[in-house]
Enzyme design. Structure first.
Site, PDB file in Angstrom:
ATOM      1  N   LYS A   1       1.074  -1.051  -0.033  1.00 55.48           N
ATOM      2  CA  LYS A   1       0.052  -0.068  -0.218  1.00 55.48           C
ATOM      3  C   LYS A   1       0.826   1.070   0.002  1.00 55.48           C
ATOM      4  CE  LYS A   1      -4.433   1.072  -0.120  1.00 55.48           C
ATOM      5  NZ  LYS A   1      -5.886  -0.085  -0.266  1.00 55.48           N
TER       6      LYS A   1
ATOM      7  N   ASP B   1      -7.225   4.468  -4.735  1.00 53.35           N
ATOM      8  CA  ASP B   1      -7.598   4.445  -3.215  1.00 53.35           C
ATOM      9  C   ASP B   1      -7.978   5.655  -2.462  1.00 53.35           C
ATOM     10  OD1 ASP B   1      -7.820   2.256  -1.161  1.00 53.35           O
ATOM     11  OD2 ASP B   1      -6.862   4.578   0.546  1.00 53.35           O
TER      12      ASP B   1
END
Ligand code: NDP
Ligand code: 2IT
Length: 445
Positions: free
Chosen positions: A126, A166
């Site tokens: 991430k 995201d």
């Protein structure tokens, strides 16, 4: 927790001080692993748990950029390459002012197990930045993305690490990031990012995938009780990518979503959300939820409390972490809500999860129910590698099949470890064992 597991958790807290969200995500997984370790003690050998909670690599960097007025700003960039046992690191980039190392680490940790559940050969990672895209011009967003990618490009690649979107990162940002990567590398590596535009390597259904998958998961849970979404009222939080397509799929399946939200408040539209208007306001105009209310008779904006105050049958938290606490859970349960499927990552606090499970309602943790987004990213990588493009129906059928498999894996693992219907245990145990078995096969690395 068993001693062996508790010790690992204590070391995570000591080593990662002040990173509350990371501690929370690790605790939830480790607690679920108690029955798994009890049944298969070899998982605790060779420091497997200690290794799985430690990122393989953590990258933190300066992102300087110049705004339209000529002023220089400095943001912080992150990429946490958490686990590559199953494939290249894979996971989104989040641009939001709240971003810090602990938030990116919690997201990267969750991503390991989520990606394993998809069965697709993708590791967990991430990244992101504390940059706030709200109120910035396209040119400012572009210059930021170019600066961010100038450093990130050293660390990623189609077989190494494949970022996507995201919160705060959608098609526009992926475009600017890809353009800069291509320029720096002098190489058209379509598979280095997912969520690309359809004209340059993107996959049909990727935009819809997370929201669609979340609702499909809710439908699968209801099917275990001989029920369906038909005729159910739904509270959705958020008004971004995940929320919009959760509303779309819920409507297709005959349910009635009546709320959505952003950081300025939530909207109640008892007549059912007007999806065309919501898309116009949020996707086209990049406006606020109040812009929907001003054009929709009967809808109202509420600036106190959360969408969970509205009586509904189904709740779909699709905004951000810890947006649904114990009080919200109590209100939902009091009002008869019987299904919660998480579109966001870790939106329910541990106390809220405990309340849902104590009440025996259908509760799906995000790492299972929101896995459709990353699963379709892996389908995008597959199409890029094969230099091909599937039509919408083909891609959607694959997503539907993957979500059904994830649901069934969770159900089966929950039964194996003695807690039928516990989707938290099911998701964590099924995801963990897939990664752990491969880590063991790869030796001490
Ligand atoms: P978007 O940026 O498209 O939308 C986010 C929405 O949530 C916006 O309406 C935003 O409101 C709201 N929101 C974000 N942060 C906060 C906050 N701190 N307080 C209140 N509202 C907030 O993001 P996505 O829809 O892509 O992501 C939503 C969630 O889903 C996140 O948890 C993400 O990690 C998760 N997720 C996303 C996937 C994807 O494919 N995009 C895949 C799997 C999970 P505002 O604009 O006012 O900030
Ligand atoms: O949380 C997530 O799974 C995402 N933001 C999507 C990640 C991806 O690589 O598509």
């Amino acid at each position: 927790m068993q001693d062996v597991v508790e010790k690992v958790y204590e070391q995570v807290v000591a080593r990662n001080r002040g990173e509350a969200e990371f501690h929370q995500a690790v605790r939830e997984v480790l607690e679920s692993l108690d029955p798994v370790i009890a049944k298969h003690p070899h998982y605790a050998e060779n420091a497997l748990l200690e290794r799985i909670v430690e990122p393989e690599r953590q990258i933190m960097f300066r992102v300087p950029w110049v705004d339209d007025a000529g002023e220089v700003h400095v943001n912080r960039g992150f990429r946490i390459e958490f686990n590559s046992a199953l494939g290249p690191y894979k996971g989104g980039l989040r641009f939001h002012p709240s971003v810090n190392a602990g938030i990116i680490k919690f997201l990267g940790f969750e991503q390991i197990f989520k990606n394993a559940l998809t069965g697709q050969g993708i590791g967990g990672g991430k990244g992101g930045s504390d940059f706030d895209p709200h109120g910035k011009s396209d040119a400012e967003v572009m210059r930021f993305c170019q600066s961010f990618m100038t450093e990130l490009s050293r660390h990623i690649g189609p077989n190494t690490d494949v970022p996507a979107g995201d919160i705060g990162v959608g098609g526009r940002e992926i475009g600017y990031l890809f353009g800069q990567y291509k320029r720096l590398r002098n190489s058209y590596d379509a598979g280095v990012l997912t969520g690309k535009g359809l004209a340059w390597g993107g996959s049909l259904v990727r935009t819809e995938a997370t929201g669609y998958g979340t609702v499909l998961f809710a439908q699968s849970m209801l099917a275990t009780k001989g029920d369906s979404l038909e005729g159910k009222t739904v509270a959705v939080s958020g008004a971004g990518n995940v929320a919009i397509y959760a509303i779309e799929k819920a409507q297709q399946l005959g349910a009635k979503p009546i709320t959505f939200s952003d950081s300025s408040g939530y909207v109640v539209d008892e007549a059912g959300v007007d999806l065309e208007l919501l898309k116009q306001v949020k996707e086209v105009e990049r406006g606020r939820v109040a812009d929907y209310v001003s054009r929709r008779p009967g809808a109202r904006l509420v600036t106190e409390g959360r969408p969970w105050d509205v009586p509904v049958d189904v709740a779909l938290p699709c905004a951000t972490q810890n947006e649904l606490d114990a009080d919200n859970a109590a209100t939902l349960l009091r009002n008869g809500c019987a299904v919660v499927a998480e579109g966001a990552n870790m939106p329910s606090t541990p106390e809220a999860i405990e309340a849902f499970q104590a009440a025996g309602i259908l509760y799906a943790p995000g790492k299972a129910s929101n896995a459709g987004g990353v699963a379709t990213s892996a389908l995008e990588m597959e199409q890029n590698a094969g230099r091909t493009r599937w039509d919408f129906a083909t891609a959607e059928a694959k997503l539907t099949g993957i979500m059904a498999d994830i649901h069934d894996s969770c159900v089966e693992a929950a039964e194996t470890y003695g807690r039928p219907g516990d989707y938290v245990l099911g998701a964590n145990a099924a995801g963990f064992t897939r990664v752990a078995d491969v880590m063991i096969a790869h030796g001490i690395v």
